[in-house]
Design a protein around this motif. Structure first.
Motif, short mmCIF file in Angstrom:
data_model
loop_
_atom_site.label_atom_id
_atom_site.label_comp_id
_atom_site.label_asym_id
_atom_site.label_seq_id
_atom_site.Cartn_x
_atom_site.Cartn_y
_atom_site.Cartn_z
N PRO A 1 0.83 -1.21 0.00
CA PRO A 1 0.00 0.00 0.00
C PRO A 1 0.86 1.25 0.00
O PRO A 1 2.08 1.20 0.23
N ARG B 1 -10.94 1.49 -8.45
CA ARG B 1 -10.78 0.07 -8.08
C ARG B 1 -10.33 -0.76 -9.27
O ARG B 1 -9.59 -1.72 -9.11
N ASP C 1 -6.47 -0.10 -9.22
CA ASP C 1 -5.72 -0.48 -8.03
C ASP C 1 -5.99 -1.93 -7.61
O ASP C 1 -5.12 -2.58 -7.02
N TRP C 2 -7.16 -2.45 -7.88
CA TRP C 2 -7.50 -3.81 -7.48
C TRP C 2 -7.31 -4.80 -8.63
O TRP C 2 -6.62 -5.80 -8.49
N LYS D 1 -7.99 -6.14 0.98
CA LYS D 1 -8.36 -4.74 0.77
C LYS D 1 -9.55 -4.32 1.62
O LYS D 1 -9.59 -3.18 2.11
N LEU E 1 -6.57 -3.17 4.63
CA LEU E 1 -5.97 -1.96 4.07
C LEU E 1 -6.98 -0.82 4.07
O LEU E 1 -8.11 -0.98 3.61
N CYS F 1 -8.69 3.04 3.30
CA CYS F 1 -8.90 3.97 2.19
C CYS F 1 -9.40 5.28 2.79
O CYS F 1 -9.80 5.34 3.96
N THR G 1 -10.35 1.24 7.15
CA THR G 1 -10.66 0.13 6.25
C THR G 1 -12.16 0.11 5.95
O THR G 1 -12.97 0.61 6.75
#
Length: 397
Positions: free
Chosen positions: A85, A277, A280-281, A311, A315, A317, A340
């Motif tokens: 991250p 997303r 990044d995902w 995620k 992690l 956001c 998160t």
């Protein structure tokens, strides 16, 4: 020109420390002395100051490192095992991540360097410091992907638009949808696609790979997402692609009393959360190779289960909360503290008792290092499959 440069250097020394009125006077004098336009004179002064600053920077001694080498090595391993991250997010979850990695004994190769002092150094690092020390390990370039979205001209007038300028959502349950084409370098033929659904309020995101954009596959993915969504689905928003804008999807949503909205054509900021997303995902973990087979689809869906666990649970956001103004007058976005998606759902009170208990059990069992290792194994397998396909389709010499 040499005389003009000397004059500009003289004015630059005074200009750097002058106030607004004095700067105006200095510019007038420089314009009168050189015959330049006022804008050109201003740029010349700034360039002279920049050259002067560059010389001073070369002469300045580098600052000594604040943190030990052991702390940097441990930081790199924690960053790798937690999913790489950014510093802003890693700093927010550093305590929880270190606790999990130590509890599950996952700091194997750097364990001899771990001590109370080293852990204290790692915990004290700011987000900017983390980014600065990790920059050599994070530099990577991704090519621009092809787009498989084809605008649908039917049903457009029957679905209301939702733009980036509308009032922000306040309750979890609304989902932004989009598909990512795993087409490689060409859109010809049949290839897999991944359906992404994200909640703009909580940040909770679900991923599901399907055979293609046919309704039977999109319908199956929508059914899976509504079944696994932590909060009841309160609405769906998508772009103008034909995989969503068709009578089958509209009838499916009407049957479940789920309202639909769409973004404006070619305005990607209307679906900003799901677009982020996608990069990044999906692209970061599945790369930009071409996937076609059932085996690859099974691997991708196993990969998404691990990515969603990491995620959504581990992690953080950030979420935009408003605007402010800088001293120059420019507008600047304001974001809340990193949290998160799982924590945001708990804060919003959007989970029923059964779902909250299930997610709590899943959250407690998560081992970030084990998740990362399995993700890396699947990624290596996908790369091998993509390499084999490339070799089979390569024309003969």
């Amino acid at each position: 020109m040499a005389s003009r440069r000397e004059i500009t250097k003289k004015f630059a020394r005074e200009y750097a420390n002058a106030g607004k009125v004095e700067k105006g006077r200095l510019l007038d004098e420089l314009v009168h002395a050189t015959g330049w336009a006022r804008d050109h004179a201003r740029r010349a002064i700034r360039a002279a100051n920049a050259r002067k600053g560059a010389v001073h920077q070369q002469d300045r001694k580098p600052r000594p490192r604040k943190f030990s080498y052991d702390a940097l090595v441990v930081l790199q391993e924690v960053w790798r095992l937690s999913g790489q991250p950014s510093g802003k997010y890693l700093a927010a979850i550093m305590d929880d991540t270190l606790e999990r990695l130590i509890r599950f004994r996952e700091l194997g190769k750097v364990d001899p360097r771990v001590s109370a002092e080293v852990l204290g150094e790692v915990r004290s690092m700011s987000a900017a410091t983390i980014d600065r020390y990790l920059k050599p390990h994070k530099d990577a370039a991704y090519p621009v992907a092809l787009s498989g979205t084809k605008p649908s001209h039917i049903l457009r007038s029957s679905i209301p638009t939702r733009t980036s300028m509308d009032a922000p959502l306040l309750v979890p349950g609304f989902l932004e949808l989009d598909t990512v084409a795993h087409c490689g370098h060409t859109l010809k033929g049949e290839f897999l696609r991944t359906l992404t659904a994200t909640d703009p309020v909580a940040g909770w995101t679900m991923l599901r790979t399907i055979r293609n954009n046919a309704y039977v596959h999109v319908h199956g993915a929508l059914e899976w997402m509504t079944k696994h969504a932590p909060a009841p689905v309160a609405g769906l928003d998508f772009d103008n692609g034909s995989e969503f804008m068709n009578w089958g999807v509209i009838a499916w949503a009407d049957t479940r009393e789920i309202p639909l909205t769409r973004g404006r054509p070619y305005k990607h900021n209307d679906n900003a959360h799901v677009e982020q997303r996608n990069g990044d995902w999906v692209r970061k973990h599945a790369f930009r190779y071409r996937y076609e087979t059932d085996a690859e689809m099974a691997l991708l869906n196993e990969l998404w289960g691990l990515v969603m666990a990491r995620k959504n649970h581990l992690l953080p956001c950030v979420k935009a909360t408003g605007w402010t103004h800088m001293k120059s007058g420019r507008k600047k976005r304001v974001y809340d503290a990193p949290r998160t998606p799982y924590q945001r759902l708990l804060d919003a009170g959007a989970l029923d008792q059964t779902t909250a208990a299930r997610l709590a059990r899943e959250h407690e069992r998560l081992n970030p290092a084990r998740i990362t290792k399995r993700i890396n194994q699947i990624q290596r397998h996908l790369i091998d499959l993509a390499t084999a396909r490339t070799q089979r389709t390569r024309p003969a010499a």
